[in-house]
Motif scaffolding. Structure first.
Motif, short mmCIF file in Angstrom:
data_model
loop_
_atom_site.label_atom_id
_atom_site.label_comp_id
_atom_site.label_asym_id
_atom_site.label_seq_id
_atom_site.Cartn_x
_atom_site.Cartn_y
_atom_site.Cartn_z
N ALA A 1 3.71 8.78 -6.50
CA ALA A 1 2.34 9.12 -6.72
C ALA A 1 1.59 8.72 -5.78
CB ALA A 1 2.25 8.35 -8.18
N PRO A 2 0.92 9.43 -5.06
CA PRO A 2 -0.17 8.95 -3.85
C PRO A 2 -1.28 8.29 -4.24
CG PRO A 2 0.49 11.39 -3.89
CD PRO A 2 0.75 11.13 -5.15
N ALA A 3 -1.52 8.31 -5.60
CA ALA A 3 -2.70 7.22 -6.04
C ALA A 3 -2.34 5.73 -5.75
CB ALA A 3 -3.11 7.56 -7.52
N GLN B 1 -5.48 5.12 -0.79
CA GLN B 1 -6.89 4.99 -0.89
C GLN B 1 -7.69 4.60 0.07
OE1 GLN B 1 -8.16 5.54 -3.89
NE2 GLN B 1 -6.28 6.13 -5.11
N PRO B 2 -8.62 5.22 0.51
CA PRO B 2 -9.14 4.71 1.91
C PRO B 2 -9.71 3.45 2.01
CG PRO B 2 -10.16 6.95 1.02
CD PRO B 2 -9.44 6.25 -0.11
N GLN B 3 -9.94 2.52 0.74
CA GLN B 3 -10.42 1.14 1.10
C GLN B 3 -9.23 0.26 1.23
OE1 GLN B 3 -10.40 2.97 -1.62
NE2 GLN B 3 -9.43 1.81 -3.43
N HIS C 1 4.48 12.71 0.69
CA HIS C 1 4.69 12.57 2.13
C HIS C 1 3.46 12.84 2.91
CE1 HIS C 1 7.02 12.63 5.78
NE2 HIS C 1 6.31 13.83 6.13
N GLU C 2 2.57 13.87 2.62
CA GLU C 2 1.45 14.18 3.12
C GLU C 2 0.55 13.18 3.15
OE1 GLU C 2 0.54 16.48 5.40
OE2 GLU C 2 2.79 17.12 5.05
N ALA C 3 0.25 12.49 1.81
CA ALA C 3 -0.51 11.41 1.53
C ALA C 3 -0.11 10.13 2.47
CB ALA C 3 -0.31 10.92 0.24
N LEU C 4 1.22 9.76 2.59
CA LEU C 4 1.74 8.70 3.68
C LEU C 4 1.11 8.87 5.03
CD1 LEU C 4 2.90 6.06 4.08
CD2 LEU C 4 5.15 6.99 3.91
N LEU C 5 1.38 10.20 5.29
CA LEU C 5 0.83 10.71 6.97
C LEU C 5 -0.67 10.49 6.86
CD1 LEU C 5 2.56 14.12 7.49
CD2 LEU C 5 3.27 11.62 8.19
N ARG C 6 -1.58 10.46 5.90
CA ARG C 6 -2.58 10.25 5.98
C ARG C 6 -3.09 8.66 6.35
NH1 ARG C 6 -3.11 14.39 1.82
NH2 ARG C 6 -3.27 12.70 0.34
N VAL C 7 -2.26 7.98 5.31
CA VAL C 7 -2.44 6.56 5.59
C VAL C 7 -2.03 5.87 6.98
CG1 VAL C 7 -1.32 4.39 4.86
CG2 VAL C 7 -1.75 6.04 3.14
N LEU C 8 -1.11 6.53 7.51
CA LEU C 8 -0.56 6.35 8.78
C LEU C 8 -1.56 6.62 9.70
CD1 LEU C 8 3.25 6.89 8.64
CD2 LEU C 8 2.04 4.79 8.43
N CYS C 9 -2.14 7.81 9.84
CA CYS C 9 -3.08 8.34 10.77
C CYS C 9 -4.31 7.61 10.71
CB CYS C 9 -3.64 9.91 10.18
SG CYS C 9 -2.46 11.04 10.86
#
Length: 220
Positions: free
Chosen positions: A78-80, A84-86, A140-148
């Motif tokens: 679950a991406p939530a 989270q940006p914060q 997976h896409e959410a984790l990529l956003r976190v890493l980016c």
């Protein structure tokens, strides 16, 4: 005064009956697969009327879908839980990896769910592909956003995909390699406290992986 109590008892009995069906079906589907498991067999194992499967799940396919997704509670992907940006990188990685480690506290239930997933990959009903599209891929896409965000990248490249798969692999291995771990060093994940400690270590390993990738990307 007695009517509300009676209604509550009915609801409780219904929840209990549904749970018995879920757990009986999980064990049988994991052992025999979807095609070779009869609804009558599930009802007998659950101590329920066969009509209750239709009542709670619609049909055998509906029961299988519920068994595939419900028993372990919140989904690991679950991406939530981690996107989270914060959130700091540590918080994001802990949210991700806790989604894998927390279900291990349910013991045999977690292992039955993993066996069911293995069987689905070997004898596909189409549900695994649906889960990849509906939840695993988006996670997976959410984790990529976190890493980016934390590596200062505008978009993911192949190496970031490799890093994401490797981080997730830390959590998956606890399920895939559980029997081996139990044989070699059972205390590593043998209690809730041990699992909590294991989670903290996995977060540290994941942070080291991200740090290594950040160093690799620095100009020579």
């Amino acid at each position: 005064m007695n009517k509300p109590k009676k209604a509550a008892a009915v609801r409780s009995d219904g929840i209990e009956a549904r749970e018995r069906l879920l757990h009986a079906a999980l064990r049988l589907f994991a052992e025999k697969g979807f095609a070779k498991t009869a609804t009558r067999e599930i009802a007998l194992a659950a101590g329920a009327n066969i009509a209750s499967i239709s009542y709670y799940f619609g049909d055998k396919a509906g029961l299988y879908r519920a068994v595939f997704t419900e028993p372990l509670g919140r989904p690991a992907e679950a991406p939530a839980l981690f996107d989270q940006p914060q959130m700091s990188l540590r918080e994001s990685l802990k949210g991700l990896l806790t989604g894998f480690t927390e279900p291990l506290k349910q013991g045999a239930l977690a292992q039955q769910c993993m066996r069911l997933h293995f069987r689905e990959m070997l004898e596909p009903t189409g549900l695994w592909g649906q889960q990849i599209d509906a939840s695993i891929g988006p996670a997976h896409e959410a984790l990529l956003r976190v890493l980016c965000r934390h590596l200062g990248l505008a978009e993911a490249d192949d190496d970031l995909h490799r890093l994401a798969f490797s981080i997730v692999g830390l959590g998956i291995h606890l399920f895939v390699g559980h029997d081996v771990m139990q044989a070699i060093k059972p205390g590593l994940a043998g209690s809730a406290q041990a699992i909590n400690l294991y989670t903290e270590r996995l977060v540290g390993y994941a942070l080291a992986m991200v740090h290594s990738e950040a160093l690799r990307r620095q100009p020579a």
